[in-house]
Design an enzyme around this catalytic site. Structure first.
Site, PDB file in Angstrom:
ATOM      1  CG  ASP A 342      -1.867   1.141   1.287  1.00 48.37           C
ATOM      2  OD1 ASP A 342      -2.779   1.167   0.436  1.00 48.37           O
ATOM      3  OD2 ASP A 342      -1.719   2.020   2.153  1.00 48.37           O
ATOM      4  CD  GLU A 395      -2.629   2.374  -3.259  1.00 50.59           C
ATOM      5  OE1 GLU A 395      -3.633   3.092  -3.336  1.00 50.59           O
ATOM      6  OE2 GLU A 395      -1.839   2.431  -2.307  1.00 50.59           O
TER       7      GLU A 395
END
Length: 664
Positions: A342, A395
């Site tokens: 993330d 991401e």
């Protein structure tokens, strides 16, 4: 702007203005004489940032020492002057017999306590360097934590578990995913389904999730973070217990039961993982020893104002060991097949989310975070070497080059990257009235200009269906019929586009309300409204079509796997292209119409002379469409050229629909 170095005994405290205040006090952090058992422990790799299994000796472990059964507690707090282990066993009191020993000058503290049992709650009472302040911290390496709002760690053993996924793991290690189907179902365990309004256990989830994924034809699930986190509304992305499986849904073996069952049914498991930042809750990693420990020392670099969190100090060896070990913990102990990392952009850029004057350039004058770059390269190298086929997915929302390029070629070494550009462009397009879509046609074809620069996954994730962004179905233009038709053409365009796929839960049956983490999906609408049932059947059929046609995945990352027929038909808002399989004979022709008009005798180029039949049609009646289908009719190609093709056919193209053809 930057923090000052600590010298001798100084209490370091972050201030809002970004500076660091110092208070000189008496140094109480001298090492104590340690026992023979303690001295046998080697922390060299940990202190060098090279340890990949720190969880096996850091934290709390049930062992036998000097013929006594008990628990050895070990933690890292370099500037602490004293640390006590407190808990149920001593009425949470700071007593000298529960004082930990500092066993080296780099801040490793340890203590053996006999006669402790599983289930006992505990914390570390950490006295700062000056001895004038004590913070009560959960164990960073604890395997279990109390359910929020309580914050203590809980003594837990990693119990033996009877895995039954050897065949799956062997296959994973031998076969990569680049030339395999990968269709991911992203879900939040706490709100996918509930039982009487309460969280289901991992075991209960396994009973229904596995069958649903099999029915729908997804190849993988991706769990939003399942490590312990204080705030439900953070969805797990602001963590505290990086080694604690969240108690919301059960324990370690419960999660293993879920993953084991998924694997035994040939379903892969990806996990969202957050090595970028952590929450500032008092009991967590923030200012762990009374000074910056897991976070950067310079406040401007540590403070993540946009998210209200703290950024990990990715250059500090002990923090690297903490995170490298955590990645391998999920892969080794829980058999996860990959980590979706993330907020990579937040790691890569020193100026991410910061205005001019709020950050300092690196030694070369640039905005790249050199420590984070090195960390990510090393992380991916470790997982490639030790992960036995486990993958990493970034991401990352910018155009940073080389995200999926091998580390040996100076890339970051990720296996895949989310294509946020494709997502943003196409979602903004489908919200437009079709009258205006011709002026924005480039939003639908631009992605192929850079498609082979990285190995992309096309994501429709949780972030796109919350906070006023509207659900996926509600982003579509028009009345209800047009919205569902728009969803179908969009999903089939996505399935035809090169790249692996990801879809968030609820999108597959057209849930109208945005995702709400505090309640389960609106499963009732599938039974109550025919269009939701048909939409679910559509995604089920589309997923099956994807799996059965290797041209849709075998050459995702090779240019010969895709060819435009007509990328530039903006006037009619139609995109047509061919997907090609490995043996070159496997070809599918996609014609995607993003207007509500039926196009009769629509001319499209084809790769060879012959007979063509319908392979898939999003406008079929069983999907809620209008029934503008080719059906069993045979379409004969002619020698009339079209664009770069020597042959063509004429066909009826459905409104807001995708027609897929193949050679008979």
């Amino acid at each position: 702007m930057g923090g000052k170095e600590m010298r001798n005994c100084k209490e370091l405290k972050h201030e809002k203005n970004g500076n660091v205040t110092e208070k000189v006090g008496k140094n109480k952090g001298k090492s104590k004489k340690v026992s023979k058992d303690e001295s046998l422990l080697s922390f060299d790799l940990f202190l060098e940032g090279k340890e990949h299994s720190a969880y096996k000796f850091m934290g709390a472990h049930f062992i036998t020492e000097n013929r006594k059964r008990g628990v050895r507690f070990t933690t890292w707090a370099p500037r602490a002057s004293k640390i006590y282990v407190i808990g149920d066993f001593n009425n949470w009191e700071l007593k000298e017999e529960y004082s930990m020993k500092k066993i080296n000058e780099r801040g490793i503290w340890s203590l053996f306590l006999p006669k402790l049992e599983e289930g006992i709650k505990y914390k570390f009472a950490v006295v700062n360097e000056c001895g004038n302040n004590t913070v009560y911290k959960a164990d960073p390496y604890a395997f279990k934590s109390e359910l929020r709002p309580n914050t203590a760690s809980v003594l837990t053993k990693i119990k033996s578990f009877r895995w039954g996924d050897k065949r799956w793991l062997n296959k994973r290690e031998k076969e990569g995913l680049d030339n395999k189907p990968m269709n991911i179902y992203e879900l939040h365990l706490g709100s996918w389904k509930r039982k009487d309004g309460e969280f289901m256990t991992y075991e209960e989830i396994s009973e229904v999730l596995v069958e649903y994924i099999k029915e729908m034809g997804y190849t993988h699930v991706e769990f939003m973070p399942i490590n312990e986190h204080p705030l439900d509304a953070s969805w797990g992305y602001q963590g505290v217990g990086y080694y604690s499986v969240t108690s919301r849904y059960g324990d370690l073996n419960g999660l293993k039961t879920l993953i084991n069952k998924l694997h035994k049914n040939n379903i892969g498991v990806l996990l969202d993982w957050v090595p970028s930042h952590f929450c500032k809750d008092e009991h967590g990693l923030f200012m762990f020893d009374g000074s910056p420990t897991y976070e950067y020392e310079a406040w401007w670099k540590a403070n993540n104002e946009g998210w209200g969190t703290c950024n990990f100090d990715l250059g500090r060896p002990e923090v690297k060991s903490f995170l490298f070990s955590n990645a391998m913990y999920w892969i080794n102990e829980f058999h996860v097949d990959g980590l979706r990392v993330d907020a990579v952009s937040n790691m890569l850029y020193l100026d991410y989310g910061r205005e001019y004057g709020e950050w300092e350039p690196n030694i070369y004058g640039g905005n790249g975070n050199l420590e984070a770059i090195a960390f990510l390269k090393e992380l991916n190298t470790i997982i490639k070497k030790e992960g036995k086929g486990a993958i990493t997915v970034a991401e990352e929302s910018t155009s940073w080059e080389g995200i999926t390029k091998p580390v040996e070629e100076d890339g970051l070494g990720f296996d895949y990257k989310w294509n946020m550009g494709w997502m943003n462009d196409t979602l903004s397009y489908i919200e437009l009235d079709p009258i205006y879509r011709k002026y924005h046609h480039n939003k639908m074809n631009f992605s192929m200009m850079y498609n082979y620069s990285e190995k992309f996954i096309l994501p429709i994730s949780h972030d796109e269906v919350v906070h006023g962004k509207k659900s996926l179905i509600n982003k579509m233009w028009g009345d209800d019929w047009k919205k569902y038709a728009g969803l179908r053409v969009y999903a089939s365009f996505m399935m035809g586009h090169p790249g692996k796929k990801l879809m968030f839960m609820g999108c597959e049956f057209g849930q109208f309300v945005e995702w709400r983490e505090w309640e389960e999906l609106q499963w009732n609408v599938i039974e109550e409204f025919d269009i939701h049932r048909k939409t679910k059947e559509y995604f089920k059929a589309l997923n099956k079509f994807y799996l059965e046609n290797s041209s849709l995945w075998s050459l995702d990352y090779e240019e010969e796997g895709f060819k435009w027929i007509d990328a530039d038909n903006s006037e009619e808002s139609v995109l047509s292209f061919i997907r090609i399989g490995k043996n070159k004979k496997e070809k599918l022709i996609f014609i995607c119409n993003f207007t509500p008009e039926v196009y009769y005798d629509f001319k499209v180029g084809v790769p060879e002379l012959g007979e063509y039949v319908e392979a898939f049609n999003s406008d079929a009646l069983e999907f809620g469409g209008a029934g503008n289908i080719v059906g069993d009719s045979i379409l004969k190609a002619t020698e009339e050229s079209f664009k770069d093709f020597d042959y063509s056919i004429s066909v009826k193209v459905p409104p807001l629909g995708t027609l897929v053809l193949k050679v008979k």
